[in-house]
Design an enzyme around this catalytic site. Structure first.
Site, mmCIF file in Angstrom:
data_model
loop_
_atom_site.group_PDB
_atom_site.id
_atom_site.type_symbol
_atom_site.label_atom_id
_atom_site.label_comp_id
_atom_site.label_asym_id
_atom_site.label_seq_id
_atom_site.Cartn_x
_atom_site.Cartn_y
_atom_site.Cartn_z
ATOM 1 N N ASP A 165 55.066 -9.874 -74.333
ATOM 2 C CA ASP A 165 53.672 -9.452 -73.610
ATOM 3 C C ASP A 165 53.746 -9.010 -71.901
ATOM 4 O O ASP A 165 54.618 -10.249 -71.600
ATOM 5 C CB ASP A 165 52.702 -10.211 -74.036
ATOM 6 C CG ASP A 165 51.426 -9.734 -73.119
ATOM 7 O OD1 ASP A 165 51.679 -9.390 -72.411
ATOM 8 O OD2 ASP A 165 50.097 -10.985 -73.494
ATOM 9 N N ILE A 166 54.481 -7.317 -72.005
ATOM 10 C CA ILE A 166 54.504 -7.570 -70.419
ATOM 11 C C ILE A 166 53.172 -6.849 -69.766
ATOM 12 O O ILE A 166 52.666 -5.676 -70.129
ATOM 13 C CB ILE A 166 55.679 -6.891 -70.409
ATOM 14 C CG1 ILE A 166 57.040 -6.680 -70.778
ATOM 15 C CG2 ILE A 166 56.341 -6.576 -68.658
ATOM 16 C CD1 ILE A 166 58.528 -6.503 -71.117
ATOM 17 N N GLU A 167 52.492 -7.708 -68.923
ATOM 18 C CA GLU A 167 51.653 -7.110 -68.058
ATOM 19 C C GLU A 167 51.682 -6.417 -66.795
ATOM 20 O O GLU A 167 50.554 -5.959 -65.872
ATOM 21 C CB GLU A 167 50.340 -7.881 -68.238
ATOM 22 C CG GLU A 167 50.481 -8.108 -69.992
ATOM 23 C CD GLU A 167 48.753 -9.245 -70.739
ATOM 24 O OE1 GLU A 167 47.204 -8.698 -69.617
ATOM 25 O OE2 GLU A 167 48.338 -8.995 -71.518
ATOM 26 N N THR A 168 51.809 -7.960 -65.849
ATOM 27 C CA THR A 168 51.862 -7.693 -64.556
ATOM 28 C C THR A 168 53.848 -7.625 -64.311
ATOM 29 O O THR A 168 54.545 -7.805 -63.804
ATOM 30 C CB THR A 168 51.597 -9.548 -64.226
ATOM 31 O OG1 THR A 168 52.532 -10.106 -64.762
ATOM 32 C CG2 THR A 168 49.866 -9.205 -64.650
#
Length: 261
Positions: A165-168
């Site tokens: 999960d890559i969000e930032t």
């Protein structure tokens, strides 16, 4: 001498037969309306609208959801406007939840406190389960992968692929470093499990930050809200809202779909 006080006679309130029937009818009507989701009851709760299409539904959860999940009774119910609803009497369509992604880890050392219980309980059902790791671009990719592997342990053949999960992107981190660390996580996890991981990211994050080494080589779980279709085309799962109501999950929850073959 004052005269003695007279005792007042007690009066019994009696309803006429017609009045009694009206009161009883009113009570029954109130109970009926509450059961149908009127009067502000929990059953009247409505959530996000489901996009048009033929879907399999999935949720993703973590310790932030809170409350007890009814793992053997997870259903997506939608009304005639395709809104997710809590009340089965308001539902035009009822479909089971088919898959679930469960948060396992974050960064180099954080372990979701509910992961073990959620992973075990999901494994007792017919749901396809998957585990995900929330990526911190400030931390070494392989170290984060080892945190994930040690927390999740063995995976079954029928389990969904692990998810990054890559969000930032943290302040001062270049896109080149972000992608290098993310690829390190993906390759370490793939080597360990013998299964190609997937990547979760928003449409805009994919466009602005992720390299083709990632987007061309790993399955994509895209997040894109309020649109009839995601901007990114090559996706396997689409998370279209974080405001769905799903039977069996307290409060609101992230809801994703995958196309039916």
């Amino acid at each position: 001498m004052p005269s003695p006080k007279r005792k007042r006679k007690k009066r019994n309130l009696r309803l006429s037969p017609w009045a009694a029937v009206c009161v009883a009818a009113g009570l029954l009507l109130t109970i009926f309306l509450i059961s149908r989701g009127w009067g502000g009851s929990a059953g009247a709760e409505r959530g996000a609208k489901v996009p048009a299409g033929t879907w399999r539904y999935g949720i993703d959860i973590s310790h932030n959801n809170g409350g007890k999940i009814a793992w053997d009774s997870l259903y997506v119910m939608t009304d005639n406007k395709r809104r997710t609803v809590r009340d089965p009497y308001s539902a035009k369509e009822i479909k089971p939840v088919s898959f679930v992604f469960i948060k396992a880890t974050e960064g180099a050392s954080f372990k979701d406190p509910d992961f073990k219980d959620n992973w075990r309980e999901a494994g007792k059902t017919s749901l396809r389960r998957g585990a995900y790791h929330f990526f911190r671009s400030s931390k070494d990719g392989e170290t984060q992968a080892r945190n994930f592997i040690s927390t999740v342990g063995d995976m079954r053949i029928k389990d969904l692929p692990p998810v990054l999960d890559i969000e930032t992107i943290h302040l001062g981190c270049s896109e080149e470093l972000l992608n290098r660390r993310a690829l390190s996580w993906l390759r370490t996890v793939e080597t360990h499990y013998g299964k190609k991981p997937a990547v979760y990211a928003s449409s805009s994050f994919i466009k602005d930050h992720l390299s083709k080494d990632i987007t061309d080589n790993y399955p994509i779980w895209v997040a894109h809200y309020g649109k009839p279709r995601p901007a990114h085309e090559n996706w396997l799962w689409w998370q279209f809202t974080d405001r769905a109501v799903v039977k069996g999950v307290p409060g609101t929850v992230d809801l994703s779909v995958m196309e039916v073959d």
